[in-house]
Design a protein around this motif. Structure first.
Motif, PDB file in Angstrom:
ATOM      1  N   LYS A  43       0.809  -1.217   0.000  1.00 51.36           N
ATOM      2  CA  LYS A  43       0.000   0.000   0.000  1.00 51.36           C
ATOM      3  C   LYS A  43       0.848   1.276   0.000  1.00 51.36           C
ATOM      4  O   LYS A  43       0.337   2.356  -0.314  1.00 51.36           O
ATOM      5  N   HIS A  44       2.134   1.175   0.317  1.00 49.07           N
ATOM      6  CA  HIS A  44       3.020   2.338   0.290  1.00 49.07           C
ATOM      7  C   HIS A  44       3.504   2.660  -1.120  1.00 49.07           C
ATOM      8  O   HIS A  44       4.089   3.731  -1.350  1.00 49.07           O
ATOM      9  N   CYS A  45       3.267   1.789  -2.084  1.00 48.30           N
ATOM     10  CA  CYS A  45       3.778   1.958  -3.448  1.00 48.30           C
ATOM     11  C   CYS A  45       2.857   2.885  -4.247  1.00 48.30           C
ATOM     12  O   CYS A  45       1.666   2.600  -4.399  1.00 48.30           O
ATOM     13  N   ARG A  46       3.406   3.965  -4.783  1.00 48.30           N
ATOM     14  CA  ARG A  46       2.604   4.940  -5.518  1.00 48.30           C
ATOM     15  C   ARG A  46       3.255   5.375  -6.826  1.00 48.30           C
ATOM     16  O   ARG A  46       2.697   6.240  -7.519  1.00 48.30           O
ATOM     17  N   LEU A  48      -3.073   4.945   1.807  1.00 48.11           N
ATOM     18  CA  LEU A  48      -4.086   4.413   0.909  1.00 48.11           C
ATOM     19  C   LEU A  48      -5.048   3.506   1.674  1.00 48.11           C
ATOM     20  O   LEU A  48      -4.651   2.792   2.600  1.00 48.11           O
ATOM     21  N   PHE A  49      -6.309   3.573   1.255  1.00 43.96           N
ATOM     22  CA  PHE A  49      -7.351   2.734   1.838  1.00 43.96           C
ATOM     23  C   PHE A  49      -7.928   1.888   0.708  1.00 43.96           C
ATOM     24  O   PHE A  49      -8.082   2.379  -0.411  1.00 43.96           O
ATOM     25  N   VAL A  91     -14.477   5.439  -0.506  1.00 48.70           N
ATOM     26  CA  VAL A  91     -14.287   5.793   0.901  1.00 48.70           C
ATOM     27  C   VAL A  91     -13.007   6.613   1.068  1.00 48.70           C
ATOM     28  O   VAL A  91     -12.972   7.600   1.828  1.00 48.70           O
ATOM     29  N   PHE A  92     -11.958   6.232   0.376  1.00 52.39           N
ATOM     30  CA  PHE A  92     -10.696   6.970   0.454  1.00 52.39           C
ATOM     31  C   PHE A  92     -10.884   8.421   0.026  1.00 52.39           C
ATOM     32  O   PHE A  92     -10.340   9.341   0.658  1.00 52.39           O
ATOM     33  N   LEU A  93     -11.653   8.655  -1.054  1.00 44.05           N
ATOM     34  CA  LEU A  93     -11.886  10.035  -1.485  1.00 44.05           C
ATOM     35  C   LEU A  93     -12.694  10.798  -0.432  1.00 44.05           C
ATOM     36  O   LEU A  93     -12.480  12.003  -0.229  1.00 44.05           O
ATOM     37  N   GLY A  94     -13.612  10.113   0.254  1.00 44.56           N
ATOM     38  CA  GLY A  94     -14.309  10.745   1.375  1.00 44.56           C
ATOM     39  C   GLY A  94     -13.344  11.135   2.482  1.00 44.56           C
ATOM     40  O   GLY A  94     -13.479  12.196   3.103  1.00 44.56           O
ATOM     41  N   MET A  95     -12.339  10.288   2.731  1.00 40.89           N
ATOM     42  CA  MET A  95     -11.313  10.604   3.720  1.00 40.89           C
ATOM     43  C   MET A  95     -10.498  11.825   3.293  1.00 40.89           C
ATOM     44  O   MET A  95     -10.132  12.666   4.125  1.00 40.89           O
ATOM     45  N   CYS A  96     -10.221  11.905   1.981  1.00 47.01           N
ATOM     46  CA  CYS A  96      -9.472  13.058   1.466  1.00 47.01           C
ATOM     47  C   CYS A  96     -10.266  14.347   1.645  1.00 47.01           C
ATOM     48  O   CYS A  96      -9.711  15.393   2.020  1.00 47.01           O
ATOM     49  N   LEU A  97     -11.565  14.297   1.368  1.00 45.19           N
ATOM     50  CA  LEU A  97     -12.409  15.475   1.575  1.00 45.19           C
ATOM     51  C   LEU A  97     -12.407  15.886   3.045  1.00 45.19           C
ATOM     52  O   LEU A  97     -12.290  17.076   3.381  1.00 45.19           O
ATOM     53  N   GLU A  98     -12.533  14.905   3.937  1.00 49.07           N
ATOM     54  CA  GLU A  98     -12.521  15.192   5.372  1.00 49.07           C
ATOM     55  C   GLU A  98     -11.188  15.828   5.782  1.00 49.07           C
ATOM     56  O   GLU A  98     -11.163  16.772   6.579  1.00 49.07           O
TER      57      GLU A  98
END
Length: 374
Positions: free
Chosen positions: A89-92, A294-295, A300-307
């Protein structure tokens, strides 16, 4: 005998004079013509007839697994896709195998369609190119299209579909393909890589549709709706989901064990089948995505980004990522009058998209009040 000798002498003088003449002419020609040079490309300057390609970014170093995560309790008991997510999950940073045409965002883009597609979904991509995702101007506002794709996890399948995607890229210039396995838990990675690409290559687009390749999008209606909004203000609308949390049942597609998150509630988010957002908001998502881990569930991840950015998603009555419910049992859910005023519905088969797009374009379409969905 003497005569023969004279002839031989004369012959020798003639040959000697001929040789001197040839050497003299060679000397004159050499002095009056330019010195021979090496071809320009050998000296490091390409000739105008054969320009060199622009330098490309070297492929990133393969990302190594975070093996320390395997020592955590319950790791070995998790399904393979969960274990893979935790390990990587750390790979981007992944190589871009197919890039969009350079002119994709060269002119002002009002609405950019960022459509998530699986590598083998060729028929869906072709139908979308012919229907609601056709690049065009609507009331003078430019609509452009991109398909976001990874690679097939099976190496033999990947060989085939990578060639297919390369052909599509040459013909349409609308493929963004990265070298990671296109799986459900990697959809978040696909979103993050697109945010990186957009910030670098299409930062001036006003609005975005982020959706799947099995939705029906009434893009003409979307442009009408977006004309009433400022791209420099926050906008993130779709099918709003709230007061839900992780599913802890391993049989579920959306299974998220406690080893991934201990939180029992998600922030509000919009269903990933399709949502609209502004230039202001996509820049906020890009900033937050670089901070958060990353989730595995992308919407849901984009919701976390908005938050993270202090922003909230909103509901739009015209976006139905869970399908539509017709107002009368006497009506078909495939009636074009049901979709005439909507923005997006999930999900459609390829042939259904073609039929619905054609039906909505018919000038004689008349609808009663019963077929209107608010």
């Amino acid at each position: 005998m003497r005569c023969s000798r004279l002839k031989k002498t004369e012959m020798g003088l003639f040959l000697a004079l001929g040789s001197v003449t040839i050497l003299f002419l060679f000397f004159i020609l050499h002095m009056t013509t330019p010195t021979c040079q090496l071809p320009k490309e050998r000296l490091g300057t390409p000739t105008p007839l054969a320009p060199q390609a622009a330098p490309t970014r070297p492929p990133p170093v393969p990302c190594q697994a975070n093996d320390s995560i395997a020592t955590q309790p319950d790791f070995a008991e998790q399904p393979e896709h969960v274990r893979n997510f935790l390990l990587y999950k750390h790979c981007r940073d992944f190589q871009l195998l197919q890039d969009a045409r350079p002119d994709k965002c060269a002119q002002p883009v009002f609405l950019l369609l960022a459509i998530k597609s699986s590598p083998s979904n060729y028929e869906r991509r072709e139908l979308l190119r012919r229907t609601w995702a056709r690049e065009r101007a609507v009331r003078g506002l430019r609509l452009r299209r991109l398909f976001l794709v990874g690679t097939a996890p099976n190496p033999l399948e990947a060989l085939k579909v990578n060639r297919l995607l390369a052909m599509e890229a040459r013909v349409h210039g609308d493929i963004l393909q990265w070298d990671f396995h296109d799986t459900f838990f990697n959809l978040t990675l696909k979103q993050v890589l697109f945010l990186q690409w957009q910030a670098a290559r299409c930062a001036q687009a006003s609005f975005f549709l982020n959706g799947d390749d099995d939705v029906f999008a009434h893009t003409d209606n979307m442009i009408s709706y977006l004309q009433g909004h400022d791209p420099n203000h926050h906008l993130f609308v779709g099918h709003l989901i709230y007061n839900v949390g992780p599913i802890r049942e391993p049989w579920s597609k959306y299974y998220v064990p406690k080893i991934v998150t201990l939180k029992e509630a998600y922030p509000a988010y919009c269903g990933g089948g399709g949502f609209l957002l502004s230039n202001f908001t996509i820049a906020a998502l890009y900033r937050a995505s670089g901070i958060l881990e990353l989730f595995p569930i992308d919407d849901v991840f984009l919701g976390m980004c908005l938050e993270q950015e202090g922003l909230q998603p909103a509901s739009h009555s015209g976006i139905h990522t869970a399908g539509v419910h017709v107002p009368s049992a006497r009506l078909s859910s495939f009636d074009p009058c049901v979709y005439r005023n909507l923005l997006l519905v999930h999900r459609f088969l390829p042939y259904e998209m073609l039929l619905m797009w054609d039906a909505l374009k018919q000038p004689g379409l008349t609808c009663g009040k019963l077929t209107r969905i608010n």
